[in-house]
Design a protein around this motif. Structure first.
Motif, PDB file in Angstrom:
ATOM      1  N   MET A  94       0.875  -1.163   0.000  1.00 34.59           N
ATOM      2  CA  MET A  94       0.000   0.000   0.000  1.00 34.59           C
ATOM      3  C   MET A  94       0.913   1.212   0.000  1.00 34.59           C
ATOM      4  O   MET A  94       1.794   1.336   0.853  1.00 34.59           O
ATOM      5  N   ASP A 116       0.831   5.200   0.134  1.00 34.16           N
ATOM      6  CA  ASP A 116       0.000   6.372   0.430  1.00 34.16           C
ATOM      7  C   ASP A 116      -1.488   6.061   0.318  1.00 34.16           C
ATOM      8  O   ASP A 116      -2.270   6.819  -0.241  1.00 34.16           O
ATOM      9  N   GLY A 117      -1.873   4.895   0.837  1.00 33.10           N
ATOM     10  CA  GLY A 117      -3.281   4.518   0.859  1.00 33.10           C
ATOM     11  C   GLY A 117      -3.786   3.805  -0.379  1.00 33.10           C
ATOM     12  O   GLY A 117      -4.915   3.339  -0.409  1.00 33.10           O
ATOM     13  N   LYS A 118      -2.953   3.694  -1.406  1.00 31.42           N
ATOM     14  CA  LYS A 118      -3.352   3.010  -2.643  1.00 31.42           C
ATOM     15  C   LYS A 118      -2.732   1.611  -2.665  1.00 31.42           C
ATOM     16  O   LYS A 118      -1.518   1.457  -2.535  1.00 31.42           O
ATOM     17  N   VAL A 127      -1.365  -1.831  -4.168  1.00 30.56           N
ATOM     18  CA  VAL A 127      -0.631  -2.226  -5.374  1.00 30.56           C
ATOM     19  C   VAL A 127      -0.335  -3.719  -5.267  1.00 30.56           C
ATOM     20  O   VAL A 127       0.191  -4.181  -4.254  1.00 30.56           O
TER      21      VAL A 127
END
Length: 158
Positions: free
Chosen positions: A135, A137-139, A141
């Motif tokens: 993750m 920054d909150g995204k 992958v």
């Protein structure tokens, strides 16, 4: 996400503490509010929380250090969470994490000297079929390999 390294004014901490002290089980909501406001739990907040909730400073500190989501120091401008769950480990996640930490010269929860990146452990991001997962920054992958991680670290300024 960037946070000031200056200690917050006492009145702001008092306001956050009093705002959350009336509910049931106020400690965790209080800690989450303080961290949301300052990016970490400042040391000066511990005795204020303890006094407000009739707890010892040790009890409050114990909760802060028990939960991985709370930080005692500000995070880097970018936070990379690497999955440590079994599914990701079985497809190279543990080795990838070792290489990332080694390359950056960090331990789990550490921040690069330039303040750009903090690397944290997380225990499952729900991408078990697409591991290793991270993750950034909150995204979330998936299928993170050395090439993809190198790109992530470069873009984050590590």
């Amino acid at each position: 996400m960037s946070h000031s390294t200056a200690e917050p004014p006492q009145r702001d901490l008092h306001a956050l503490i009093s705002e959350h002290s009336g509910g049931e089980g106020p400690l965790l909501p209080m800690l989450h509010a303080i961290q949301a406001a300052y990016g970490h739990i400042p040391q000066e907040a511990i005795p204020l929380i303890a006094d407000a909730l009739n707890l010892t400073k040790a009890e409050v500190h114990g909760v802060v250090t028990f939960y991985h989501d709370f930080r005692e120091t500000p995070a880097g401008r970018h936070v990379i969470k690497l999955c440590r769950a079994e599914a990701c480990q079985s497809v190279g996640g543990a080795a990838l994490a070792d290489r990332v930490l080694g390359k950056l010269g960090l331990d789990w929860g550490g921040t690069t000297a330039n303040g750009a990146v903090t690397v944290e452990a997380v225990y499952c991001l729900g991408l078990c079929a697409c591991g290793p997962a991270a993750m950034v920054d909150g995204k979330v992958v998936g299928r993170v390999d050395d090439t993809r991680m190198a790109k992530i670290l470069t873009e984050a300024g590590a």
